[in-house]
Design an enzyme around this catalytic site. Structure first.
Site, PDB file in Angstrom:
ATOM      1  CG  ASP A   1      -5.390  -1.050 -14.698  1.00 30.88           C
ATOM      2  OD1 ASP A   1      -5.124  -1.940 -15.607  1.00 30.88           O
ATOM      3  OD2 ASP A   1      -4.539  -0.542 -14.166  1.00 30.88           O
TER       4      ASP A   1
ATOM      5  N   GLY B   1       0.668  -1.271  -0.271  1.00 32.54           N
ATOM      6  CA  GLY B   1       0.476   0.243   0.142  1.00 32.54           C
ATOM      7  C   GLY B   1       1.373   1.249  -0.068  1.00 32.54           C
TER       8      GLY B   1
END
Ligand code: AMP
Ligand code: MG
Length: 486
Positions: A252, A126
Site C-alpha cells: 500500500d 484519523g
C-alpha cells in the site's frame, strides 16, 4: 476568500470510479487551525498563488475547515500486504480534496493527512501528530531536491487539538501533493472487490492518467507491469544512491507513478551498513537498506497477481506472461545499480574489475563504520575534516586503485568529479539534525531550526556547504529508531 486569484482548477476524475473504490466525506473541522509551514515554491510550481491570502485564511483552507470551491473530498479504498500479511486498508486518516490541474495540464492530487476519521479508520483516531507531519514535510522536500521522485508537501497546519499516542501530542494536518495516490494496494483492492468492473476501470483510469502511451499496445496490462517495474527499479536505485531507507515498503506504500510515498519510519543511513533498519517494529529486517530491491520485486509480484485477469483470460497463460516481465528484474536492477555506483565513483566505461572495486569500498566502509554520504564527499574533496579512518592503509590502497581506474577510458579526474558531483549529495536530512529541529518545534513551538534545515536541504549538491555543520555525523546513532505510531 480570493478564490479566483488563487487559481485552483479542480477536475475530480477519481470520484467517477465505482463508489466501492472510495467514500465521499468532508474533513472533520478542527478547533483552532494555525499555519506552521507553507511551501510557496511548490504552490508556484503548480500554478497556485496564495500571495494575497493571509496566514489565518491559509490555516482555514489547509486544516480542512474551509474547503476551496470545486473540491470534492474523498477517502480512497485500498488493500495492502503489510509486513507480508494481506489487509484491507484505505485512507484511514487522509482525504483527497481533489485533483488540481496546472497550466501545463499536469494533474495533482491534493490530500490532507490527519483530517479526521473515515470509514477506513478501523479503530484509530484519523488524526496525525505535529512531529511526524513536519518530518514528512522535511524528508519529502529533501527527496525532491535530491532529484528523487516523491510526493511533495504543501503545508503543515496545527489543529489546536491533542492526539493521544504513547504520550499526549499536538495534532497537525499535512497537505500532500502527489501525481496520484494509486498504489499497488489499490489494484489489490480492486481485484477482490465485489464489483467486477472495478479492476478494469481502475486499470483504464491508471493508463489514461499515467501511461497513455501503452493504451494501444498489444498487451497493455503486461506493459503496465513492465513500466511500473522499470519505475520502481529507478526509484530504488535512487534510494540506494543516497542511503535512504523507506522503512515500510508495504504494497500500500508503493505507487504506480513511481513516486516515493508515505514517510513513516523512514530515515537516511549514516554509517554504512546494509543491514540497517530504523523501524521499531521491523524485527526481521524485512525492510532493511539491503533488502529494498528484493522487497520491490516482491511487491511487484503482488501487483502482477492483481493484473493477471487483465493480462490474459487464461490464468496459466497470464502467469507465464507476467513471469516473463518479473524475471527481468534482477538483471535490470543489477545493471542500473552498477551504473549508479559507477557514477558515485566517477567511473566511465566498463572494466571487468569495476564490481570488485565497488564491493571493496563498501566492505571497507562497513568494517570501519564509515559514513556513507561523507565517504563519497571525501573522495570528491568535499569533506575536509581530519578523519582518522581515511588515513587508514587499506583505504589509501583502495584509493590508489580507484584513482588508476578513473584515468582509464580517456577519462580525466575533472570529468569524474563532474559526474560525482551530480549524484553524491553533501547534505542529507541526518537523523540527529531532523530530531533536533523537530524537538524545538514540538517542545518550544520554535520553527527556526526546521526552516533552516529545509532551506539547506533545497541545495543538497551545493559545494559551498562543504564543512557545514549539516555534514556532521551523530556522536552515536547506534540505537536510532523511528516509530510507526505517527
Ligand atoms: P501507514 O503505515 O502510514 O502506511 O498506514 C497504514 C494504514 O493505517 C493506512 O490505511 C492509514 O490510513 C491507516 N492509519 C494510520 N494511522 C492512522 C490513524 N491515526 N487513524 C486512522 N487510520 C490510520
Ligand atoms: Mg500508507
Amino acid at each position: 476568500m480570493f478564490e479566483k486569484e488563487i487559481g485552483w482548477k479542480f477536475d475530480n476524475t477519481y470520484s467517477n470510479l465505482s463508489q466501492s473504490m472510495l467514500s465521499k466525506l468532508n474533513p472533520t473541522p478542527v478547533k483552532t487551525p494555525e499555519l506552521v509551514l507553507f511551501n510557496h515554491n511548490l504552490s508556484k510550481e503548480i500554478d497556485l498563488d496564495f500571495s494575497k491570502v493571509s496566514n489565518k485564511e491559509l490555516a482555514l483552507i489547509f486544516s480542512g475547515n474551509q474547503l476551496p470551491k470545486g473540491s470534492e473530498s474523498i477517502a480512497q479504498a485500498y488493500a495492502g500486504h503489510q509486513f507480508g500479511h494481506f489487509t484491507i486498508l484505505g485512507d484511514g486518516r487522509a482525504l483527497m480534496i481533489g485533483e488540481h490541474v496546472a497550466k501545463n495540464n499536469n494533474r495533482y492530487d491534493i490530500q490532507f493527512k490527519g483530517s479526521g476519521k473515515t470509514p477506513y479508520s478501523r479503530n484509530a483516531d484519523g488524526r496525525a501528530a505535529l512531529g511526524p507531519m513536519l518530518r514528512e514535510y522535511i524528508i519529502s522536500e529533501s527527496m525532491h531536491h535530491l532529484g528523487i521522485p516523491t510526493t511533495r508537501s504543501l503545508a503543515v497546519t496545527k489543529t489546536g487539538e491533542n492526539v493521544i499516542r504513547e504520550s499526549i501530542l499536538k495534532g497537525a494536518i499535512l497537505t500532500r501533493v502527489a501525481s496520484s495516490h494509486i498504489r499497488v494496494g489499490t489494484f489489490q483492492y480492486a481485484l477482490i472487490s465485489k464489483n467486477k468492473d472495478d479492476l478494469k476501470n481502475l486499470f483504464d483510469y491508471t493508463l489514461k492518467r499515467h501511461y497513455p502511451k501503452i493504451r494501444k499496445s498489444e498487451n497493455p496490462a503486461k506493459d503496465l507491469l513492465k513500466v511500473v517495474l522499470e519505475k520502481q527499479i529507478d526509484l530504488i536505485c535512487n534510494w540506494m544512491r543516497v542511503g535512504f531507507i523507506h522503512g515500510v515498503m508495504n504494497t500500500d506504500n508503493m505507487t504506480i507513478s513511481g513516486e516515493t510515498i508515505d514517510y513513516g519510519p523512514c530515515a537516511f543511513m549514516d554509517k554504512y551498513n546494509p543491514a540497517t533498519v530504523f523501524s521499531s517494529i521491523d524485527h526481521q529486517g524485512r525492510y532493511s537498506y539491503f533488502n529494498q530491491p528484493r522487497i520491490a520485486l516482491w511487491n511487484l509480484e503482488k501487483f502482477a497477481e492483481a493484473l493477471l485477469p487483465l493480462i490474459h483470460n487464461d490464468s496459466k497463460e497470464g502467469i507465464k506472461l507476467a513471469k516473463e516481465v518479473l524475471k527481468e528484474f534482477p538483471e535490470k536492477y543489477e545493471k542500473k545499480s552498477l551504473e549508479m555506483m559507477k557514477k558515485k565513483l566517477g567511473i566511465v566505461g566498463d572494466d571487468p574489475k569495476d564490481k570488485q572495486l565497488i564491493s571493496e569500498l563498501l566492505l571497507w566502509m562497513l568494517q570501519n563504520k564509515a559514513d556513507y554520504t561523507n565517504t563519497f564527499c571525501y573522495l570528491m574533496g568535499e569533506y575536509r575534516k581530519k578523519k582518522e579512518i581515511y588515513n587508514e592503509t587499506q583505504f589509501i590502497l583502495w584509493k590508489i586503485k580507484w584513482e588508476e581506474r578513473i584515468k582509464k577510458n580517456e577519462n580525466s579526474q575533472e570529468n569524474s568529479l563532474k559526474i560525482m558531483r551530480k549524484v553524491n549529495p553533501l547534505i542529507i536530512p541526518r537523523n540527529h539534525l531532523v530530531e533536533e529541529a523537530l524537538n524545538f518545534a514540538t517542545e518550544s513551538d520554535d520553527l527556526h531550526k526546521v526552516r533552516e534545515l529545509i532551506k539547506v536541504l533545497q541545495n543538497p549538491y551545493d559545494r559551498s556547504l562543504t564543512n557545514s555543520p549539516y555534514q556532521s555525523t551523530p556522536s552515536s546513532e547506534e540505537n536510532y529508531v523511528t516509530y510507526c505510531g505517527t
